[in-house]
Design a protein around this motif. Sequence first.
Motif, PDB file in Angstrom:
ATOM      1  N   CYS A 195      -3.269 -11.533  -2.221  1.00  0.00           N
ATOM      2  CA  CYS A 195      -1.906 -11.606  -1.694  1.00  0.00           C
ATOM      3  C   CYS A 195      -1.889 -12.351  -0.355  1.00  0.00           C
ATOM      4  O   CYS A 195      -2.819 -12.230   0.440  1.00  0.00           O
ATOM      5  N   SER A 198      -0.313 -11.576   2.133  1.00  0.00           N
ATOM      6  CA  SER A 198      -0.379 -10.597   3.234  1.00  0.00           C
ATOM      7  C   SER A 198      -1.829 -10.428   3.709  1.00  0.00           C
ATOM      8  O   SER A 198      -2.077 -10.235   4.906  1.00  0.00           O
ATOM      9  N   HIS A 207      -5.022  -5.013  -2.387  1.00  0.00           N
ATOM     10  CA  HIS A 207      -4.037  -3.967  -2.688  1.00  0.00           C
ATOM     11  C   HIS A 207      -3.313  -4.176  -4.014  1.00  0.00           C
ATOM     12  O   HIS A 207      -2.384  -3.458  -4.327  1.00  0.00           O
ATOM     13  N   GLU A 208      -3.757  -5.181  -4.797  1.00  0.00           N
ATOM     14  CA  GLU A 208      -3.127  -5.434  -6.112  1.00  0.00           C
ATOM     15  C   GLU A 208      -4.191  -5.255  -7.181  1.00  0.00           C
ATOM     16  O   GLU A 208      -4.906  -6.207  -7.498  1.00  0.00           O
ATOM     17  N   TRP A 230       7.889  -3.494  -0.708  1.00  0.00           N
ATOM     18  CA  TRP A 230       7.233  -3.055  -1.944  1.00  0.00           C
ATOM     19  C   TRP A 230       8.231  -2.430  -2.921  1.00  0.00           C
ATOM     20  O   TRP A 230       9.349  -2.884  -3.046  1.00  0.00           O
TER      21      TRP A 230
HETATM   22 ZN    ZN Z   1       0.690  -7.917  -1.011  1.00  0.00          ZN
END
Ligand code: ZN
Length: 339
Positions: free
Chosen positions: A38, A40, A61-62, A289
């Motif tokens: 990501c 981020s 985080h994915e 999110w």
């Molecule tokens: Zn993300």
Amino acid sequence: MKAALLDGYNSPWEVREVPTPEPGQGEVLVEVAGAGACHSDLSVMEGKFPIIDEFPMILGHENAGRVAALGPGVEGLELGEPVAVFGAWGCGICSYCTSGLEHMCDESRWVGHGPPGGYAEYLLVPARRHLEPIGGLDPVEAACLTDAGLTPYRAVRRALPRLVPGSLAVAIGIGGLGHMGLQYLKVLSTARVVAVDTSSDARGLAARLGADVVLDPGEVDVVEAVRDVGNGEGADVVLDFVGNDATLAVAKQVVKRQSLIVIVGLGLGTLPYSFLDFPAEVDLYTAYWGSRDELSQVITLAREGRVTPVVERHPLDSINEVFTRLEEGKVRGRAVLIP
Ligand code: ZN
Ligand code: NAD
């Protein structure tokens, strides 16, 4: 297990061996099949989001994969079962958590931004409720549904009341999040959609995914072009998946009266408000999110083939090259790291 570790801000990833975690009471160990890279995390690496308490850190985080081991007391999951990991791990008992909005919980910790994440062979998940079965869905595609799929889904859903027949939506930034956002606009609404991206690959993807008009901000005056498409008026909804000063300035200039700007991108831009500068009654939403329910709905849409994540598959060992590609705007859809 093999994991990609970040030893500090502005330092490269290093892939090395670390102990494989063991699931304790109520915990589940997931063998990672894919972990989405990501934007981020690029901002974390660059020190733009100084959110890491302790280095070295395993980000990611994915995530999706298969259940590898169950701690004592875990029921309702089979070993080997394919699952996606809902990434916000809250207290589980506050009003946000009990209504599924665990990402809003005061105690919420993001996998990969506190607890170790999925840029590794295995991922320790603290509770069964964070796992969403994915059935026959490709776990590499499912990985990116947990953020690149989830966040724009919530953003588009909140904008749906404006997206009536004859309305116009503008999506800025057709990358990991934006290419999913564009698909939701086409599947969930009847709005015409203008897609804007500086990258020719992303514009090609936008056209393939059904954008009605695709604009290169380096070639055309986006504000003029949107007005033309909108019969002299502007857009009903702008979804900004970049969120820097340049894109927010465009968002502000392309909206019409009583429209909506949704800021999804975390480009750290600012959007100064003055009565004289904006059309009347423009609303502004920010996006953060999505809920567990919404992840389940996103997975349903993907399982039914109504939306399809576009993924690039890369081995975890090439994580440095992948983040360089992301920084240079060369990734098409979402790059997923495969340990
Ligand atoms: Zn993300
Ligand atoms: P990405 O790099 O995959 O996609 C960004 C896209 O924007 C690329 O296609 C790029 O070419 C395009 N772009 C860049 N500058 C542009 C400009 N000036 N005009 C038009 N297009 C431009 O990134 P991503 O992973 O999709 O993330 C997008 C943003 O969303 C990031 O800021 C990320 O941190 C943020 N994000 C927000 C949330 C949330 O909860 N709000 C969740 C995840 C990610």
